[in-house]
Design an enzyme around this catalytic site. Sequence first.
Site, mmCIF file in Angstrom:
data_model
loop_
_atom_site.group_PDB
_atom_site.id
_atom_site.type_symbol
_atom_site.label_atom_id
_atom_site.label_comp_id
_atom_site.label_asym_id
_atom_site.label_seq_id
_atom_site.Cartn_x
_atom_site.Cartn_y
_atom_site.Cartn_z
ATOM 1 C CB CYS A 104 -0.956 0.002 1.184
ATOM 2 S SG CYS A 104 -1.865 -1.546 1.359
ATOM 3 C CG HIS B 272 -3.166 3.698 5.069
ATOM 4 N ND1 HIS B 272 -2.918 3.752 3.714
ATOM 5 C CD2 HIS B 272 -3.157 2.383 5.393
ATOM 6 C CE1 HIS B 272 -2.750 2.524 3.247
ATOM 7 N NE2 HIS B 272 -2.903 1.674 4.245
ATOM 8 C CD GLU C 75 -3.966 6.593 9.434
ATOM 9 O OE1 GLU C 75 -3.550 7.456 8.639
ATOM 10 O OE2 GLU C 75 -4.697 5.642 9.074
ATOM 11 C CE LYS D 51 -6.754 3.123 1.851
ATOM 12 N NZ LYS D 51 -6.066 4.370 2.209
ATOM 13 C CG HIS E 236 -6.676 -0.138 0.434
ATOM 14 N ND1 HIS E 236 -5.640 0.318 -0.351
ATOM 15 C CD2 HIS E 236 -6.115 -0.447 1.632
ATOM 16 C CE1 HIS E 236 -4.516 0.285 0.334
ATOM 17 N NE2 HIS E 236 -4.785 -0.162 1.550
ATOM 18 C CG PHE F 102 0.567 -6.440 3.916
ATOM 19 C CD1 PHE F 102 -0.360 -5.951 4.805
ATOM 20 C CD2 PHE F 102 0.147 -7.380 2.986
ATOM 21 C CE1 PHE F 102 -1.676 -6.362 4.789
ATOM 22 C CE2 PHE F 102 -1.169 -7.813 2.953
ATOM 23 C CZ PHE F 102 -2.084 -7.318 3.857
#
Length: 397
Positions: A160, A289, A300, A317, A322, A385
């Site tokens: 991402c 995010h 976050e 999103k 995403h 990730f």
Amino acid sequence: MRPSPVILQPPAISCALGDGPANVREALFSGHSPGMRPSDAYSPGRVLTLGHADTPLPSLAAFPVSQQSRSNALLLATFAQIEPAFRDLARNTPAHRIAVILGTCTSGIAESEAAVRHHHRTGHFPEGFHYSQQELGSPSRTLAEYLGCTGPAYSISTACTSSAKALISGARLLTAGLADLVIAGGVDTLTRFTIAGFSSLEAVSEALCLPFSANRCGINIGEAAVLFLMRRQTSDDRHAVTLAGWGETSDGHHISAPDPDGVGAVSAIVEALARADCPATDIGYINLHGTATQHNDAMESRVVSRLFPHCPTSSTKPLTGHTLGAAGAMEAALTWLTLTDSAHRLPPHLWDGIQDPLDPPLSLVAPHARAATPVRAALSTSFAFGGSNAALLLKTT
């Protein structure tokens, strides 16, 4: 002497919100996304809310088989939005001084999926298929060869954070004097592979995702292509948007879960602020995010509430899905639209309004909200990730 600031010219955008900055701008601030809709096309037997890019795609029949993929078709269709501006800049720029840096996770995986299904039915692969269609370097190579650019051309695939890192890489090439013009961004398209992968983690929501809600239950996957023309600032530039700062860290906490304390995330944000010589109090908006997964949102919210306790924030999103490898550039583009909006509108945070009592509250943007004064500096965060973290700080000149 500090290097010249890096200019981000108006982006090319194709995503669930629409095509082109003008259409995307109005859909973004209205909170209406025509491409966010249910489908079982990529998850037979299970209907999921997905972010579709309904962009008319060109034929790639004249391209080598290795470059024939839906991702590359979406990439070229999106590039057409900025092709006139590129041709104008490239007229006085040697081909070997033009770089193409893209983030992607899927490339041509969809073509491989279809070919494997065909092989299962018939015992052989279909004509017009080659395994190199799914090679991750295909998008950057395809665009560079289409344009005749002979400078650095490569793809970044760090989940991402991929296209956020592509923008950072473009800025580094410019500040190091290794390129004079960079096309940077990302592209990812919907595939069964990615949806099955996130479903195996129990991280996919069937309904519209709810970032930072107590009822959140996972992501909506989307597709997008986003491209920026990047160059060094000149004395002729007025009222431009710059990539003023960036930060990258890798905490390696877990293969898929973020560090709960957000140490790497904090470091990336602090690095971006320092590089831009920008105090945290100058940030007027943060594009989070905000995946609507339990662990990411918890981390976050802790980080942002500590560093920016009163700053307007939102996750976009629910409006785009995403978009994985394209997400960093996608959300940088939405941040760019926020900085340049003459009405001072802010991207809304769409959710059910039910705060998770375990997470620190954020100043989430309500629908149709506007900033009291023009936003001059904004932040976009990406977390991936493997503990990959990236922060982009955009400012107006």
